[in-house]
Design a protein around this motif. Sequence first.
Motif, PDB file in Angstrom:
ATOM      1  N   GLN A 271       0.760  -1.230  -0.058  1.00  0.00           N
ATOM      2  CA  GLN A 271      -0.037  -0.114  -0.114  1.00  0.00           C
ATOM      3  C   GLN A 271       0.757   1.114  -0.016  1.00  0.00           C
TER       4      GLN A 271
ATOM      5  N   ASP B 179       2.531   4.496   1.164  1.00  0.00           N
ATOM      6  CA  ASP B 179       1.953   5.575   2.067  1.00  0.00           C
ATOM      7  C   ASP B 179       0.580   5.922   1.864  1.00  0.00           C
ATOM      8  N   SER B 180       0.056   4.727   2.583  1.00  0.00           N
ATOM      9  CA  SER B 180      -1.539   4.942   2.291  1.00  0.00           C
ATOM     10  C   SER B 180      -2.108   5.458   3.638  1.00  0.00           C
ATOM     11  N   TRP B 181      -1.380   6.060   4.470  1.00  0.00           N
ATOM     12  CA  TRP B 181      -2.114   6.795   5.593  1.00  0.00           C
ATOM     13  C   TRP B 181      -2.537   8.041   5.344  1.00  0.00           C
ATOM     14  N   LYS B 182      -3.931   8.483   5.614  1.00  0.00           N
ATOM     15  CA  LYS B 182      -4.339   9.733   5.361  1.00  0.00           C
ATOM     16  C   LYS B 182      -4.720  10.406   6.488  1.00  0.00           C
ATOM     17  N   LYS B 183      -4.648  11.478   6.650  1.00  0.00           N
ATOM     18  CA  LYS B 183      -5.005  12.504   7.819  1.00  0.00           C
ATOM     19  C   LYS B 183      -6.548  12.670   7.798  1.00  0.00           C
TER      20      LYS B 183
ATOM     21  N   SER C 210     -10.451  15.654  12.852  1.00  0.00           N
ATOM     22  CA  SER C 210     -10.285  15.239  14.143  1.00  0.00           C
ATOM     23  C   SER C 210     -11.712  15.279  14.603  1.00  0.00           C
TER      24      SER C 210
ATOM     25  N   SER D 155     -16.594   8.678   5.744  1.00  0.00           N
ATOM     26  CA  SER D 155     -15.194   8.837   5.094  1.00  0.00           C
ATOM     27  C   SER D 155     -15.682   9.610   3.740  1.00  0.00           C
TER      28      SER D 155
ATOM     29  N   ASP E  14     -15.570  13.180   5.165  1.00  0.00           N
ATOM     30  CA  ASP E  14     -14.623  13.450   6.109  1.00  0.00           C
ATOM     31  C   ASP E  14     -15.243  14.338   7.310  1.00  0.00           C
TER      32      ASP E  14
END
Length: 174
Positions: free
Chosen positions: A21, A23-27, A30, A71, A74
């Motif tokens: 994957q 760099d699959s992390w997404k901010k 919050s 999601s 968001d």
Amino acid sequence: MKKKTLLFYLVLFAGVQVFGQGDSWKKITSVPGCTARTYSVAFSINGKGYYGTGIDSVTNKENSDIWMYDSGQDSWTQVASLPVKSGASVYNVGRSAASAFTVNDMGYVVGGYSSDLNIFLKDVWEFDAATNTWTSKADFPGFARAYAIAVGSDMWGAGFYGTGFSFKQGAGWT
């Protein structure tokens, strides 16, 4: 031997390319108005994530609020808060170190600890996202506990819950 080694590395490289994957992390956005928490719960229903309870890192108080994450948008939306049941009484207090799972589009939260009541819990609550309601289910038949493991199975139509620990006056840690 060299051909087998080369074949091994080709298969390994192809697998990394296909399944890796990167760099699959997404901010994501919050949770509104929330500080960092410990010992919270999370589960998912119909592609939406649910998160809540736990100990607030600033106030050191337990929470009862639950938030739904969409999601596609968001965005977070607060849903019905999770009560605490002890015996026949229901309280609007927080909890920490509970466990959660999902079965057939229903979320479940089991046990944990309530510092407001100073007790380990064995209550079971079912969350219906369609009606935004929590329904009390039969208490877990084992001893009240926190920090347990839970997993749900749609195939078996059941949730599984175990391990964890509790403290009983006179008996110590269980």
